[in-house]
Design a protein around this motif. Structure first.
Motif, short mmCIF file in Angstrom:
data_model
loop_
_atom_site.label_atom_id
_atom_site.label_comp_id
_atom_site.label_asym_id
_atom_site.label_seq_id
_atom_site.Cartn_x
_atom_site.Cartn_y
_atom_site.Cartn_z
N GLU A 300 0.83 -1.20 0.00
CA GLU A 300 0.00 0.00 0.00
C GLU A 300 0.87 1.25 0.00
OE1 GLU A 300 -3.60 2.05 2.64
OE2 GLU A 300 -2.68 0.13 3.26
N VAL A 301 0.51 2.18 -0.87
CA VAL A 301 1.22 3.46 -0.95
C VAL A 301 0.34 4.55 -0.36
CG1 VAL A 301 2.31 5.15 -2.48
CG2 VAL A 301 2.47 2.70 -3.01
N ARG A 302 0.84 5.18 0.69
CA ARG A 302 0.13 6.29 1.34
C ARG A 302 0.96 7.55 1.22
NH1 ARG A 302 -1.78 3.56 7.09
NH2 ARG A 302 -3.15 1.93 6.22
N GLY A 303 0.53 8.42 0.36
CA GLY A 303 1.28 9.67 0.17
C GLY A 303 2.66 9.38 -0.37
N ASP A 304 3.68 9.76 0.41
CA ASP A 304 5.06 9.54 -0.03
C ASP A 304 5.70 8.37 0.71
OD1 ASP A 304 5.23 10.63 2.47
OD2 ASP A 304 6.64 12.24 1.93
#
Length: 342
Positions: A300-304
């Motif tokens: 999962e990619v959250r923001g940076d």
């Protein structure tokens, strides 16, 4: 470039010496013209300076040997000096053509290179000029792998191109007479993880084995076998354009290995890995591509930040065909025809 050569006769096989002084035997040339079977790349482009009418430069076609195939006569075979001129023409003139798609250029040049190698085999030629031809052919297939990496398989077959590359490299590194560091390195990089290739490299002379490009290729091969993705991508980033092309088929595998290891080693509920760091580790071209790749593998990619949860890593239905951004501003002939002196 040295022009010396030898004929090497095998027991029981009569020696053939080519007498054709043109790129294409006149009989084949006239037959293909009459049947309108000249390739479009054997016709000079209309904007060619000084061209009057339709100039043609036929180059001998490759015809696979088989049952019923007539043994060639000397007038159908080109001597070594003509073969050298033919491959130089293909690389410096045909490979630079921009009036047709480059996959078509590659298809044509590949066929004509097979014909050149076939003439060498029929005449059992050896020597420095034969090595020169194999070197140019190997570089061409490496360049084609880079240039057409994302081309549809119906237009460019990477496996067939790789087979041609392997044949050229094996001839250069297994002959036991003269060795070339550049091509020893290519042989290692094309066959990462192959114990026979590593063993061959370790048995080279001290001078050859200690050459910088061979040392680097050995380190890359070792990193690949150890799944040391940090070191592998760092070393790959220092390779020349053609060396990077040699490892292209392994990039997806190493990125998958890296994400699998990261998903276990950096598993945490409350923290993650900066996506910029992940991009550097994986030698990605940009942050967006890194985020897309991580998402494909279940991270999962959250923001940076890439958030890594236990058990999140999953294999996609189809492994992504990602590659490397091999940045260079050289033309095909400049990459394929560099200096051969080390």
């Amino acid at each position: 470039m040295c022009t010396s050569y030898e004929h090497s006769a095998s027991w029981g096989n009569p020696l053939l010496a080519g007498t054709c002084s043109q790129f294409c035997p006149p009989e084949e040339s006239e037959r293909r013209k009459a049947l309108r079977r000249l390739h479009v790349l054997e016709v000079s482009p209309p904007h060619t300076e000084g061209a009057s009418g339709c100039n043609t430069v036929p180059v001998k076609e490759f015809i696979r040997s088989g049952a019923g195939h007539v043994t060639p006569v000397p007038s159908d075979l080109r001597p070594l000096s003509v073969l050298v001129d033919a491959i130089t023409y293909l690389i410096t003139r045909v490979c630079e053509r921009s009036d047709y798609p480059w996959w078509l250029v590659c298809e044509f040049v590949t066929n004509r290179l097979q014909s050149i190698r076939q003439d060498i085999t029929y005449q059992q030629l050896t020597g420095s000029d034969v090595d020169y031809i194999c070197q140019l052919a190997a570089r061409f297939h490496l360049y084609a792998q880079y240039r057409l990496w994302r081309c549809p398989v119906d237009k460019f077959d990477p496996k067939l191109n790789r087979d041609h590359l392997q044949q050229c490299l094996v001839k250069l590194v297994r002959q036991g007479i003269v060795s070339y560091p550049e091509f020893e390195a290519y042989h290692l990089l094309v066959n990462l993880g192959n114990p026979h290739s590593v063993q061959h490299a370790l048995q080279l002379s001290n001078d050859l084995r200690s050459h910088p490009c061979v040392v680097r290729a050995l380190c890359i091969s070792r990193s690949y076998m150890e799944n040391n993705y940090i070191r592998w991508f760092r070393l790959v980033s220092s390779l020349s354009p053609l060396e990077q092309s040699a490892v292209l088929p392994y990039v997806s595998t190493m990125r998958r290995v890296a994400l699998s290891i990261v998903s276990k080693a950096y598993c945490s509920r409350n923290s993650g890995i900066p996506i910029a760091t992940m991009s550097t580790w994986l030698l990605m071209s940009d942050i967006a591509s890194t985020a897309e790749l991580c998402t494909m593998y279940g991270l999962e990619v959250r923001g940076d930040t890439v958030s890594i949860k236990r058990g999140a890593f999953t294999l996609p239905a189809k492994e992504p065909e990602d590659g490397l951004d091999i940045a260079h501003k050289l033309s095909p002939s400049h990459l394929i025809l560099p200096s051969l002196i080390f």
